[in-house]
Every structure is written in structure tokens, then in C-alpha cells.
Write an enzyme that holds these catalytic residues in place. Structure first.
Site, PDB file in Angstrom:
ATOM      1  N   GLU A 355       0.784  -1.146  -0.087  1.00  0.00           N
ATOM      2  CA  GLU A 355       0.034  -0.130   0.006  1.00  0.00           C
ATOM      3  C   GLU A 355       1.010   1.159  -0.077  1.00  0.00           C
ATOM      4  O   GLU A 355       1.667   1.465   0.953  1.00  0.00           O
ATOM      5  CB  GLU A 355      -0.922  -0.037   1.135  1.00  0.00           C
ATOM      6  N   CYS A 356       0.765   2.136  -0.934  1.00  0.00           N
ATOM      7  CA  CYS A 356       1.288   3.320  -0.985  1.00  0.00           C
ATOM      8  C   CYS A 356       2.655   3.177  -0.932  1.00  0.00           C
ATOM      9  O   CYS A 356       3.416   2.758  -1.789  1.00  0.00           O
ATOM     10  CB  CYS A 356       0.831   4.349   0.064  1.00  0.00           C
ATOM     11  N   GLY A 357       3.550   3.570   0.279  1.00  0.00           N
ATOM     12  CA  GLY A 357       4.919   3.397   0.313  1.00  0.00           C
ATOM     13  C   GLY A 357       5.287   1.913   0.184  1.00  0.00           C
ATOM     14  O   GLY A 357       6.297   1.687  -0.456  1.00  0.00           O
ATOM     15  N   TYR A 359       3.947  -0.231  -1.735  1.00  0.00           N
ATOM     16  CA  TYR A 359       4.047  -0.171  -3.376  1.00  0.00           C
ATOM     17  C   TYR A 359       5.271   0.202  -3.935  1.00  0.00           C
ATOM     18  O   TYR A 359       5.821  -0.525  -4.729  1.00  0.00           O
ATOM     19  CB  TYR A 359       2.678   0.447  -3.832  1.00  0.00           C
ATOM     20  N   SER A 455      -0.933  -0.507  -4.736  1.00  0.00           N
ATOM     21  CA  SER A 455      -1.074   0.717  -5.439  1.00  0.00           C
ATOM     22  C   SER A 455      -1.112   1.706  -4.331  1.00  0.00           C
ATOM     23  O   SER A 455      -0.838   1.459  -3.122  1.00  0.00           O
ATOM     24  CB  SER A 455      -2.726   0.572  -5.910  1.00  0.00           C
TER      25      SER A 455
END
Length: 461
Positions: A355-357, A359, A455
Site C-alpha cells: 500500500e502506497c509506500g 507499493y 497501489s
């Protein structure tokens, strides 16, 4: 039954909610009260400070991402064994976005739904009696929301306090206190908000100073008395499902080797029986309610630290890389070959999701603020940059584009996005199709390939 509760709200962001909340939480805790902390909205950072101030894990409540039933259950759970619940609002009290599961994501939704009175912290800098007009408008805006009292903030003098305070009290709304301007009690900040609790030097001393500040200028007993007027929940809070129909079920492929008992309705079904979760200063954005709901369903969470060069435990079924600040630790992460090689080994037998970082770390390269490129795991065709920054912020509704541990193709998830990273290259099939709260236009989000996915979407419900 929920314990006596109070929500700290304001007319806008940067009004002093966090300082008041932390000081009040610590002041009540050192008086011997068991304080249950709550953060309204999708904010990981404030919630970690709440836990440090109270010694108790808190929860995030969000009416855009969560349905009313989930909000009620989480509120009841965090209240267990507590003497008082203190909730910190987000932005302005009534600020939110359209199309939510149980409301618009506003703190006022939570107050109205759970019967929590509101203590309004109001920044009176540049105002005198006009403060009363603003408070009157807020107090009368929604009959379901009870403003129990006001705390004036950034008061310049005794005369200033009297002008604003007496005008508000003339409305029949108590003034619980007045906080003078004092930059000495502020907390350090950076690009995503406050510097994380675990990285803030001398945090306990800072919390004690905030508590002293609140004790000196606020009638804490009056605030506790106001919380006693919480309207208790009667039965189960009922709301519509954020999935758009039916309950989420774990994808059968992920439970191929698991014996996970799924009993009753759970918030978000666990993606596997044994879940490896990265946790340190680079990977810290992991919602407490998510962890608790997975544990409640029988899953086991195994934490490891990439910054300590730890690989994900190989006896886990899925590895979850939460968001955080990998851009601040890109060199260390790239050099942590035990971690990087461990991710690559894990991808050969289990599922990896970022998730985010998280990803960003699954991609090929991450460019830091100085422009230096750092090799990452190389499991997705992704290159990101923190040298070229742009804010991406808002609620997201995502529809899975692939069969995934979180569900089959088409399952809808709710969450948010908050980052400054720029995507330089992103090639491959998407993880999901996502839209924001203001449009029905779905766009590809993230990547998924051979059991590796990710993502910038943060899952909430």
C-alpha cells in the site's frame, strides 16, 4: 454501552485540535482515568500520538469509508474497559465528501451517529465578538450535533479572552477555557503531517508539557462532565454496506492451505491465515481496526522490520507492506539485502501486497528527495520519485481488477490516497479500478502480476 465520550472539533484545520486532544488525553490519563482514544478520518499519525498519550490503542472512525454498523462496533470495542472516550475530529467539523457509506466522512457524522457531544476548539486570532457568530452557526447547523462547550485558542490577552468568551457565553454555550499563543508546545511536522510519534524526540516530555498547558488554562473537570452526557447506543447501529451489496468474502484461492475460521460478519475478511506485516519507521501506516478485525477472524499477524534488514517470515501466506516513509529511508532499504531478497523469495510461494509506500518498494526504483535513485525489490514494473513531488489526496472507491486475497474480481473496497510521490513509470495490468468521491470515472490503480500487487490506495473498509 459506550463510555462517556467527547469529540474535539473545530471550524477548520489548524485550529489546535491535536494539541488540545493530546494534552487533554495525557491530563486525564495521569489523573488515573482509562482514556480510549479515537481519530475521526483516515489519519494514522495522530492515532499513534493518541496511543502514546493514553497508553491505549485507539481506532479510526470514518463515515465515508465505513458503514454505520462497523462504526458502532468499533466504537463499542474501543470503549471496553475505558472510563472516557476522547475523539479528535478532522478538518472542520462538517467537512467531508459526497457518496459515503454512512455519511460524508465528517466528524459531525460520528458525533451524530454515536451521540457524542462536541467540545469546539476555536482559533480566535484576528477575532473578537465575531467568534460568537461563528460558534452560533456551528452549534445550530445540525440539530443532531450538540456543541457542549468551547475552548478558545491563540488568545492574545485577557481583554481578547473576555471579548470572545463573553460573547460566546451569551449564547448559552459554556467556555471551557482559553489557550494563549504558545509555540513552545507545538510538535514537529513534515510533508505528511506530524513527525511520527516513534520518531519524535522526547515525546513523553512533550506530552507532559501539553498536559500541563491544558491543565493551566482549561476546566478539565467541566469537559469530563460534558462527556457524561453521551447518548448511549441502543441496539446495533444500522447502515448500508459500503460494498454496494452483500458481505465481503475472502478469495478462495488464498485459503488453499489455510484453516481460517470465518464466523459471523467481520469488518474486512483477513486475506490469509498467517499475515506477515512490515512495521517500523518506514512502514507504519497500518490501521488498528484492520489488524484487530483480522485477529478476531482467527488470523495471525507476524510483524517484521525491513529497516532492521528482516525478511518476511517464510511460514506466512501473505506479506503486507503498509504505507509509511520509504522515501526517507530509501538508501537503507535498498542496502537491506536480507529484506529485499526475502521479498523476492516470498513472491515465489506467497502473495505480496503493498500500500502506497509499500507499493513503491515493490517497484524497480525509488528516487529520493535529493534525486538519487535507489534499487527496490523489482517485483513490479514501477518507478517512483520523491524529487518531483505532487500532492495526491482524497477518498477512493476501488473495484478489484484481478482475483486477489482481498476478494474476487469486482469486489469494491473503500479507502483513501495521501502521498506526494510521482510515478515515472507504471507498466502492467492494474490491481484495481478506482474513482474518487467526486466522479464516477474509474481509472486503473496500481499493478498486479504473478502474486504481487499494490497501489497508492489505503484500505479502510
Amino acid at each position: 454501552m459506550i463510555a462517556p465520550s467527547l469529540l474535539i472539533g473545530a471550524a477548520r484545520s489548524s485550529s489546535g485540535k491535536t494539541a488540545l486532544t493530546l494534552g487533554l488525553m495525557r491530563a486525564l490519563t495521569r489523573r488515573g482515568l482509562r482514556v480510549a482514544p479515537v481519530k475521526c478520518g483516515p489519519d494514522y499519525i495522530d492515532a499513534a500520538f493518541h496511543a502514546a498519550a493514553t497508553g491505549r490503542a485507539g481506532v479510526n472512525l470514518d463515515s465515508w469509508a465505513m458503514d454505520a454498523q462497523l462504526i458502532g462496533r468499533l466504537a463499542a470495542r474501543v470503549s471496553e474497559g475505558a472510563d472516557i472516550v476522547i475523539a479528535e475530529g478532522a478538518m472542520g467539523l462538517f467537512d467531508g465528501a459526497p457518496g459515503g457509506a454512512a455519511g460524508i466522512g465528517a466528524s459531525a457524522d460520528i458525533a451524530a451517529m454515536l451521540g457524542w457531544p462536541v467540545a469546539l476548539v476555536h482559533d480566535v486570532s484576528g477575532q473578537g465578538q465575531t467568534a460568537a457568530a461563528i460558534v452560533r452557526g456551528i452549534a445550530g447547523h445540525d440539530a443532531r450535533v450538540k456543541v457542549a462547550g468551547v475552548i478558545l485558542n491563540r488568545v492574545g490577552s485577557e481583554r481578547h479572552r473576555k471579548l470572545a468568551g463573553e460573547a460566546i457565553e451569551a449564547l448559552g454555550i459554556p467556555v471551557f477555557g482559553a489557550l494563549p499563543r504558545n509555540e513552545g508546545v507545538s510538535l514537529p511536522e513534515r510533508h505528511l503531517g506530524l513527525v511520527q510519534a516513534g520518531e519524535t524526540a522526547g515525546l513523553d516530555g512533550r506530552l507532559e508539557a501539553l498536559a500541563d498547558f491544558i491543565e493551566a488554562h482549561v476546566d478539565v473537570a467541566a469537559i469530563v462532565a460534558a462527556a457524561a452526557h453521551t447518548s448511549p447506543l441502543r441496539g446495533e447501529v444500522v447502515g448500508r454496506s459500503p460494498t454496494g451489496g452483500g458481505e465481503l468474502s475472502p478469495h478462495p484461492a488464498l485459503l488453499r492451505n489455510a484453516t481460517l475460521p470465518i464466523k459471523g460478519r467481520v469488518e474486512i475478511p483477513p486475506p490469509a491465515q498467517r499475515i506477515a506485516v512490515a512495521r517500523d519507521d518506514a512502514f507504519s501506516f497500518f490501521y488498528p481496526h484492520l489488524a484487530q478485525s483480522w485477529r478476531d477472524a482467527g488470523a495471525e499477524l507476524c510483524f517484521f522490520s525491513p529497516l532492521a534488514d528482516e525478511a518476511p517470515p517464510e511460514d506466512c501466506d501473505i506479506c503486507w507492506l503498509p504505507g509509511g516513509y520509504p522515501e526517507l529511508h530509501a538508501g537503507r532499504l535498498s542496502a537491506a539485502q536480507g529484506f529485499i531478497k526475502g521479498l523476492r523469495r516470498f513472491a515465489l510461494r506467497g502473495w505480496l501486497h503493498g500500500e502506497c509506500g509499500g507499493y513503491m518498494v515493490l517497484g524497480r526504483a525509488l528516487i529520493d528527495a535529493a534525486g538519487a535513485a535507489h534499487e527496490m525489490a523489482g517485483l513490479l514494473e514501477l518507478e517512483t520519485s520523491f524529487a518531483k513531488r505532487k500532492l495526491h489526496l482524497g477518498y477512493r472507491q476501488a473495484r478489484l481488477a484481478v482475483d486477489h486475497p482481498l476478494g474476487a474480481v469486482g469486489v469494491r473496497l473503500r479507502g483513501h490516497e495521501f502521498h506526494y510521490a510521482t510515478v515515472l513509470r507504471e507498466d502492467g495490468a492494474p490491481f484495481a479500478l478506482a474513482r474518487d468521491a467526486y466522479s464516477d470515472d474509474e481509472r486503473p490503480a496500481g499493478l498486479a502480476r504473478n502474486g504481487v500487487s499494490g497501489s497508492f490506495f489505503h484500505l479502510m473498509a
